[in-house]
Design a protein around this motif. Structure first.
Motif, short mmCIF file in Angstrom:
data_model
loop_
_atom_site.label_atom_id
_atom_site.label_comp_id
_atom_site.label_asym_id
_atom_site.label_seq_id
_atom_site.Cartn_x
_atom_site.Cartn_y
_atom_site.Cartn_z
N ILE A 1 0.83 -1.21 0.00
CA ILE A 1 0.00 0.00 0.00
C ILE A 1 0.87 1.27 0.00
CG2 ILE A 1 -1.63 1.36 1.38
CD1 ILE A 1 -2.84 -1.27 2.34
N ILE A 2 1.92 1.27 0.80
CA ILE A 2 2.72 2.48 1.01
C ILE A 2 3.74 2.68 -0.11
CG2 ILE A 2 4.28 3.67 2.57
CD1 ILE A 2 1.40 3.42 3.56
N VAL A 3 4.41 1.61 -0.51
CA VAL A 3 5.48 1.73 -1.51
C VAL A 3 4.86 1.72 -2.90
CG1 VAL A 3 7.58 0.71 -2.43
CG2 VAL A 3 7.09 0.58 0.02
N SER B 1 2.90 3.51 8.69
CA SER B 1 1.78 4.43 8.90
C SER B 1 2.28 5.86 9.12
CB SER B 1 0.94 3.98 10.10
OG SER B 1 0.43 2.67 9.91
N TRP B 2 3.40 5.99 9.80
CA TRP B 2 3.94 7.31 10.10
C TRP B 2 4.39 8.04 8.84
CZ3 TRP B 2 9.29 9.02 10.37
CH2 TRP B 2 9.42 10.29 10.93
N ILE B 3 4.91 7.31 7.87
CA ILE B 3 5.41 7.94 6.64
C ILE B 3 4.35 7.99 5.54
CG2 ILE B 3 7.78 7.20 7.14
CD1 ILE B 3 7.45 5.02 5.03
N LEU C 1 -3.00 6.28 5.19
CA LEU C 1 -3.16 6.06 6.63
C LEU C 1 -4.56 5.55 6.95
CD1 LEU C 1 -1.99 6.27 9.47
CD2 LEU C 1 -2.74 8.66 9.53
N ARG C 2 -5.57 6.15 6.33
CA ARG C 2 -6.94 5.69 6.56
C ARG C 2 -7.12 4.26 6.06
NH1 ARG C 2 -11.90 7.14 7.90
NH2 ARG C 2 -13.68 6.30 6.75
N GLN C 3 -6.55 3.96 4.90
CA GLN C 3 -6.64 2.61 4.35
C GLN C 3 -5.98 1.60 5.27
OE1 GLN C 3 -5.08 2.37 0.39
NE2 GLN C 3 -5.65 0.22 0.12
N LEU D 1 -8.23 1.15 8.61
CA LEU D 1 -9.42 0.33 8.40
C LEU D 1 -9.04 -1.11 8.12
CD1 LEU D 1 -11.59 2.75 6.23
CD2 LEU D 1 -11.87 2.19 8.64
N TRP D 2 -7.99 -1.29 7.34
CA TRP D 2 -7.56 -2.65 7.00
C TRP D 2 -7.03 -3.39 8.23
CZ3 TRP D 2 -2.37 -3.71 7.59
CH2 TRP D 2 -1.98 -4.98 7.19
N GLY D 3 -6.35 -2.66 9.15
CA GLY D 3 -5.79 -3.30 10.34
C GLY D 3 -6.84 -3.83 11.29
N MET D 4 -8.06 -3.24 11.28
CA MET D 4 -9.13 -3.71 12.17
C MET D 4 -9.95 -4.83 11.56
SD MET D 4 -10.48 -0.19 13.99
CE MET D 4 -10.62 0.75 12.47
N GLY D 5 -9.79 -5.09 10.27
CA GLY D 5 -10.53 -6.16 9.62
C GLY D 5 -11.92 -5.76 9.20
#
Length: 333
Positions: free
Chosen positions: A103-105, A166-168, A174-176, A179-183
Motif C-alpha cells: 500500500i505504502i510503496v 503508517s507514520w510515513i 493512513l486511513r486505508q 481500516l484494514w488493520g481492524m478487519g
C-alpha cells in the motif's frame, strides 16, 4: 461417530450456512426481503443493492471464513498444538506487513497485476513467517511457551514495522491502513471476490485431499514415515497452502483474528479429530461464524459499520484465555 452421522452433521451445517447467507443478504442499513426482490424489476435499486453490494459481501464472508478456519485447523494439526493459530503465531501479522508495504510503496503495474499485488504480497509475507514458525517449532520440540513467545515477538516486530509505514504514509494511505488493520469486508466487490475464489477454493480442495496424511502426522513424523508418508513434502505442501489461505484473506479483509483458533476447537469437540471430517466441518463453521459476525457488524451501529475484526477478537480473546487456563489446570493435575 459413524460416517452416516458425520454426513448428517455436515449436511445440517451446510443448510445452516445457506440460511445464514440468505439472512445476511437481506439485513443491513436498508432491509430487504425476498418478497420485495420478487416483485421488483431487475433494474430497480433494490436489485442493484442486493446483487452488487450484499451478495458479493456475503460470498466473500463465506470464502474468508472457510480460509481462516481451515488454515487454523491445518496449523493445529501440523504443530500438534491446540493453541496454534495464524494470528497468535504472527502469520497474519507477516501477511499484514507485506500488504502494508504494497500500500505504502508505490509500484507502477498494469491494472490486472495491481489487483493481484496485495494478495501476492500477503502470500509471501505469510509464507515467510510460517516457515520461520515451523523451524522454531522443530527446534523447540513443540514447546508451547516458546512458540507463543516467538509469535508474540513476530507480532511485535510486524506491528512496529506497520507503525513506521503508517507514520510515513499520507492521509489516504493512513486511513486505508487503519481500516484494514481492524478487519473489514466493506471492500467486497465482484473482481476481488473472483480473485479470492480462484485462490481459496483450489487450496481448500488440495488440503482436503491431504486430510488422511494430516491424520497420520498426528502420530509423529517417524511413525508417519513408516506408514508410507513423505513427511517433509507433506509438511511443505500444507504450509504453502495454509499460507496461501491466510495471505489471501488478509489481503482482502485485513486482519480478522481468532477464527482459526475457535472454530477448529468447536469442530474437534463435535466431529472428533479425524481431519477428513473436521476440515470440511471447520470450513462450514468458519463461514457461518464470519457471516454472523459481519452481519452483526453491519447492523449493530446503523448507519455506521463496526469492523468485523473487533467482534471476532471479542469472541476469541476470552476463548483463548479459557484454553490456556484449562491446559494449565490439566498440567497441575
Amino acid at each position: 461417530m459413524t460416517n452416516v452421522v458425520m454426513l448428517r452433521w455436515l449436511s445440517l451445517m451446510a443448510v445452516s450456512m445457506l440460511v445464514c447467507m440468505l439472512m445476511a443478504a437481506n439485513f443491513g442499513a436498508m432491509p430487504l426481503s425476498m418478497r420485495t426482490l420478487w416483485h421488483a424489476p431487475l433494474s430497480d435499486m433494490v436489485w442493484q443493492i442486493w446483487l452488487n453490494i450484499r451478495l458479493p459481501r456475503v460470498l466473500l464472508a463465506v470464502l474468508l471464513g472457510m480460509a481462516l478456519a481451515v488454515s487454523g485447523a491445518v496449523m493445529q494439526g501440523l504443530f500438534r498444538n491446540p493453541l496454534a493459530d495464524p494470528g497468535l503465531l504472527g502469520i497474519s501479522s507477516g501477511a499484514g506487513l507485506a500488504v502494508a508495504l504494497a500500500i505504502i510503496v508505490p509500484v507502477a503495474l498494469p491494472p490486472i497485476l495491481a489487483l493481484w499485488l496485495p494478495m501476492l504480497a500477503a502470500f509471501i509475507g505469510s509464507l515467510v513467517v510460517t516457515l520461520l514458525i515451523f523451524s522454531f517449532s522443530r527446534l523447540a520440540m513443540g514447546n508451547l511457551s516458546r512458540l507463543l513467545l516467538v509469535g508474540i515477538a513476530i507480532n511485535a516486530l510486524c506491528g512496529a514495522a506497520v507503525g513506521v509505514l503508517s507514520w510515513i504514509s499520507n492521509d489516504q494511505q493512513l486511513r486505508q491502513l487503519a481500516l484494514w488493520g481492524m478487519g473489514s469486508l466493506s471492500s467486497a466487490q465482484w473482481p476481488s471476490l473472483t480473485v479470492c475464489a480462484v485462490l481459496i477454493l483450489p487450496a481448500l480442495i488440495a488440503i482436503q485431499t491431504r486430510a488422511r496424511r494430516l491424520n497420520l502426522l498426528q502420530l509423529g513424523e517417524e511413525d508417519a514415515h513408516y506408514m508410507g508418508i513423505d513427511v517433509k513434502r507433506t509438511q511443505r505442501q500444507l504450509l504453502v497452502l495454509s499460507a496461501l489461505l491466510v495471505g489471501t484473506a488478509v489481503s482482502v479483509s485485513g486482519i480478522i483474528g481468532f477464527v482459526g483458533l475457535v472454530v477448529p476447537h468447536v469442530m474437534r469437540f463435535c466431529l472428533g479429530s479425524d481431519h477428513r471430517w473436521m476440515l470440511p466441518g471447520s470450513a462450514l463453521a468458519g463461514a457461518i461464524l464470519l457471516l454472523l459476525a459481519d452481519t452483526l457488524a453491519r447492523t449493530v451501529v446503523i448507519p455506521a459499520e463496526m469492523p468485523v475484526g473487533l467482534l471476532t477478537s471479542l469472541l476469541g480473546g476470552p476463548w483463548f484465555l479459557w484454553l490456556i487456563l484449562r491446559q494449565q489446570r490439566g498440567i497441575n493435575e
